[in-house]
Write a protein that holds these residues in place. Structure first.
Motif, PDB file in Angstrom:
ATOM      1  N   HIS A 270       1.001  -1.195   0.008  1.00 55.25           N
ATOM      2  CA  HIS A 270       0.126  -0.089   0.014  1.00 55.25           C
ATOM      3  C   HIS A 270       0.944   1.171   0.013  1.00 55.25           C
ATOM      4  O   HIS A 270       0.446   2.368   0.449  1.00 55.25           O
ATOM      5  CB  HIS A 270      -1.012  -0.039   1.165  1.00 55.25           C
ATOM      6  N   GLY A 271       2.094   1.025  -0.442  1.00 52.24           N
ATOM      7  CA  GLY A 271       3.252   2.163  -0.405  1.00 52.24           C
ATOM      8  C   GLY A 271       3.326   2.965  -1.758  1.00 52.24           C
ATOM      9  O   GLY A 271       2.419   2.875  -2.492  1.00 52.24           O
ATOM     10  N   THR A 272       4.417   3.679  -1.640  1.00 47.30           N
ATOM     11  CA  THR A 272       4.724   4.407  -2.726  1.00 47.30           C
ATOM     12  C   THR A 272       6.012   4.394  -3.617  1.00 47.30           C
ATOM     13  O   THR A 272       6.925   3.920  -2.782  1.00 47.30           O
ATOM     14  CB  THR A 272       4.590   6.099  -2.391  1.00 47.30           C
ATOM     15  N   LEU A 355      -5.076   6.988 -14.253  1.00 44.76           N
ATOM     16  CA  LEU A 355      -5.355   7.798 -13.260  1.00 44.76           C
ATOM     17  C   LEU A 355      -6.877   7.981 -13.195  1.00 44.76           C
ATOM     18  O   LEU A 355      -7.289   8.329 -12.035  1.00 44.76           O
ATOM     19  CB  LEU A 355      -4.552   9.057 -13.719  1.00 44.76           C
ATOM     20  N   ARG A 356      -7.525   8.101 -14.267  1.00 46.79           N
ATOM     21  CA  ARG A 356      -8.981   8.273 -14.199  1.00 46.79           C
ATOM     22  C   ARG A 356      -9.866   6.784 -13.347  1.00 46.79           C
ATOM     23  O   ARG A 356     -10.561   7.341 -12.484  1.00 46.79           O
ATOM     24  CB  ARG A 356      -9.753   8.056 -15.517  1.00 46.79           C
ATOM     25  N   ARG A 357      -9.171   5.961 -13.603  1.00 47.71           N
ATOM     26  CA  ARG A 357      -9.518   4.485 -12.851  1.00 47.71           C
ATOM     27  C   ARG A 357      -9.420   4.690 -11.456  1.00 47.71           C
ATOM     28  O   ARG A 357     -10.083   4.076 -10.547  1.00 47.71           O
ATOM     29  CB  ARG A 357      -9.216   3.222 -13.536  1.00 47.71           C
ATOM     30  N   ALA A 358      -7.830   5.222 -11.078  1.00 45.49           N
ATOM     31  CA  ALA A 358      -7.630   5.262  -9.837  1.00 45.49           C
ATOM     32  C   ALA A 358      -8.533   6.365  -9.093  1.00 45.49           C
ATOM     33  O   ALA A 358      -8.759   6.023  -7.831  1.00 45.49           O
ATOM     34  CB  ALA A 358      -6.284   5.769  -9.783  1.00 45.49           C
ATOM     35  N   GLY A 359      -8.679   7.355  -9.626  1.00 50.30           N
ATOM     36  CA  GLY A 359      -9.814   8.401  -9.220  1.00 50.30           C
ATOM     37  C   GLY A 359     -11.067   7.673  -8.704  1.00 50.30           C
ATOM     38  O   GLY A 359     -11.720   8.392  -7.791  1.00 50.30           O
ATOM     39  N   GLN A 360     -11.324   6.768  -9.225  1.00 54.16           N
ATOM     40  CA  GLN A 360     -12.770   6.282  -9.163  1.00 54.16           C
ATOM     41  C   GLN A 360     -13.024   5.308  -8.230  1.00 54.16           C
ATOM     42  O   GLN A 360     -13.962   4.840  -7.588  1.00 54.16           O
ATOM     43  CB  GLN A 360     -13.184   5.346 -10.286  1.00 54.16           C
ATOM     44  N   ALA A 373      -3.949   0.079  -2.732  1.00 51.94           N
ATOM     45  CA  ALA A 373      -3.393  -0.373  -4.010  1.00 51.94           C
ATOM     46  C   ALA A 373      -3.614   0.446  -5.215  1.00 51.94           C
ATOM     47  O   ALA A 373      -2.435   0.290  -5.946  1.00 51.94           O
ATOM     48  CB  ALA A 373      -4.513  -1.310  -4.344  1.00 51.94           C
ATOM     49  N   ALA A 374      -4.612   1.385  -5.301  1.00 51.04           N
ATOM     50  CA  ALA A 374      -4.281   2.386  -6.065  1.00 51.04           C
ATOM     51  C   ALA A 374      -2.877   3.369  -6.152  1.00 51.04           C
ATOM     52  O   ALA A 374      -2.378   3.328  -7.116  1.00 51.04           O
ATOM     53  CB  ALA A 374      -5.414   3.354  -6.077  1.00 51.04           C
ATOM     54  N   GLN A 375      -2.570   3.613  -4.808  1.00 50.00           N
ATOM     55  CA  GLN A 375      -1.261   4.341  -4.822  1.00 50.00           C
ATOM     56  C   GLN A 375      -0.023   3.685  -5.133  1.00 50.00           C
ATOM     57  O   GLN A 375       0.910   4.051  -5.638  1.00 50.00           O
ATOM     58  CB  GLN A 375      -1.173   4.473  -3.052  1.00 50.00           C
ATOM     59  N   PHE A 376      -0.061   2.171  -4.710  1.00 50.18           N
ATOM     60  CA  PHE A 376       0.884   1.319  -5.217  1.00 50.18           C
ATOM     61  C   PHE A 376       1.304   1.360  -6.715  1.00 50.18           C
ATOM     62  O   PHE A 376       2.246   1.647  -7.429  1.00 50.18           O
ATOM     63  CB  PHE A 376       0.673  -0.189  -4.906  1.00 50.18           C
ATOM     64  N   MET A 377      -0.282   1.219  -7.637  1.00 44.94           N
ATOM     65  CA  MET A 377       0.098   1.135  -8.998  1.00 44.94           C
ATOM     66  C   MET A 377       0.360   2.550  -9.513  1.00 44.94           C
ATOM     67  O   MET A 377       1.067   2.572 -10.470  1.00 44.94           O
ATOM     68  CB  MET A 377      -1.286   0.705  -9.579  1.00 44.94           C
ATOM     69  N   THR A 378      -0.174   3.688  -9.108  1.00 41.88           N
ATOM     70  CA  THR A 378      -0.189   4.958  -9.795  1.00 41.88           C
ATOM     71  C   THR A 378       1.344   5.622  -9.527  1.00 41.88           C
ATOM     72  O   THR A 378       1.930   6.065 -10.673  1.00 41.88           O
ATOM     73  CB  THR A 378      -0.975   6.027  -9.418  1.00 41.88           C
TER      74      THR A 378
END
Length: 412
Positions: A270-272, A355-360, A373-378
């Motif tokens: 869940h990191g960066t 980025l659009r999907r992460a925002g959703q 999870a979104a943070q890890f991926m983006t």
């Protein structure tokens, strides 16, 4: 991708003078007699003393949220039945600091739980754990102690989301380990519906150290803003992989010599991802302000000459598979995000779509899993821009896949 059943076999070592790892050698658990020779018996304190001490040293929780301990104490009621819950259900595959601590220093964890139970006048302590080595070490430790009559061990499910504190509480109460919602907090509705002071294993070990040393002694190491030490799990291209105890304020560059421009994951799954550790230190507030929170305490650097995108894609799909299945943005959104990451590894992919999907999905789940999870991926897509350019130009980078992260075997 490395598959591991028992990550607690990794080495443990301090960088400087140890505190929670004091006396640890060769990964063997300290006996009750050895523990007392180093740490003494638990320094039981009144609630007001512990509250003031936690505030004085800015004691932050050692779980993913780094929540101030003093706020948790003050949120507990001043009377009535309540419990203390030690969350040993470490579901982060890349992190094993809590499992290591329960395995080699179980008495210190128990000390911290008893200190908190005494301060709150709690009726008992529950230690929730799934790792078999940690469970065995805690069982032996409890059998050795004359003061552990109110402490019980509880088996919990293995799993990433199942290890989140609200999922642990729900699992122990109902048998279904799913988060009950972001507003359902243990200090309001914990074990058996009672208010529960709940935190992770390392937090309780730090509480034991604080109670013994007092605020001045505790603050004799670490930084001004965050005194004390922290456990981190070093993974991949590091001097020595394993669990390390470091003084807060230690530069990340000291833990990762050489290769200053290599990508580094700070915080775990869940990191960066960051491209440079320059200016970053083991300081939770400073790391959060920089956009790369310490989270589960994982510091990982892939090996030189490997394809990091391939492993990011594999972990992304594993994260998507960890959904509890109760929130649409997580259940449907994370697989779509993981597919986007796989497209980048295949030389395609759209930054705008990712980025659009992460925002959703961000902020729309019953727990923090979709956000993390979104943070890890983006962040990976941002930090690995040069790698993505090579993949887009040639379809791949031609390097072997990175394989530094352990992922548990599937059981179904």
């Amino acid at each position: 991708m490395t598959v591991t059943d028992s990550p607690t076999t990794a080495p443990f070592r301090p960088l400087g003078s140890p505190r929670v790892l004091a006396g640890i050698s060769a990964g063997r658990a300290l006996t009750w007699a050895e523990h007392r020779a180093i740490h003494g018996t638990p320094a039981l304190r009144a609630r007001a003393w512990l509250t003031d001490a936690a505030r004085a040293v800015n004691l932050l929780g050692r779980g993913g949220a780094s929540f101030p301990v003093v706020v948790k104490i003050e949120a507990m009621p001043l009377g009535g039945p309540m419990t203390v819950l030690v969350n040993g259900s470490e579901g982060e595959p890349a992190s094993y600091k809590d499992r290591a601590l329960m395995t080699v220093a179980p008495h210190l964890v128990i000390d911290g739980a008893l200190v908190m139970a005494h301060a709150l006048c709690a009726s008992g302590v529950t230690i929730a754990v799934h790792d078999h080595l940690a469970h065995a070490a805690l069982t032996r430790a409890l059998a050795e102690r004359p003061d552990a009559g109110t402490v019980v061990l509880a088996h919990t499910r293995t799993g990433f989301v199942a290890g989140e504190i609200r999922a642990v509480v729900t699992g122990l109460n109902t048998g279904l380990a799913r988060p009950g919602g972001r507003r359902e907090l243990p200090h309001d509705h914990g074990l058996a519906g009672r208010p529960s002071f709940a935190s992770n294993v390392e937090t309780f070990a730090q509480i034991a150290v604080l109670a013994r040393l007092g605020p001045a002694g505790y603050a004799s190491t670490g930084s001004r803003d965050e005194p004390g030490t922290s456990l981190v799990t070093l993974v991949g291209d590091v001097v020595q992989p394993g669990v390390l105890e470091v003084a807060n304020g230690t530069p990340l560059a000291d833990l990762l010599p050489g290769r200053p421009d290599a990508p580094v994951l700070v915080g775990g799954f869940h990191g960066t991802w960051v491209r440079s550790t320059a200016g970053l230190t083991i300081d939770r507030a400073a790391l959060r302000a920089s956009g790369s929170p310490l989270g589960a305490g994982v510091i990982a650097r892939p090996l030189a000459g490997t394809c990091v995108l391939a492993e990011v894609a594999a972990v992304s799909h594993w994260l998507a598979d960890q959904s509890a299945g109760q929130c649409g943005p997580c259940f449907f959104g994370l697989p779509a995000l993981a597919d986007d990451v796989r497209a980048f590894a295949a030389g395609r992919g759209s930054d705008a779509q990712l980025l659009r999907r992460a925002g959703q999905v961000r902020g729309r789940g019953a727990c923090a899993h979709p956000d993390g999870a979104a943070q890890f991926m983006t962040s990976a897509i941002g930090a690995l821009a040069d790698d993505i350019a090579v993949h887009r130009a040639h379809g791949s980078c031609g390097r072997p896949p990175s394989s530094i992260f352990p992922l548990p075997r599937r059981t179904s």
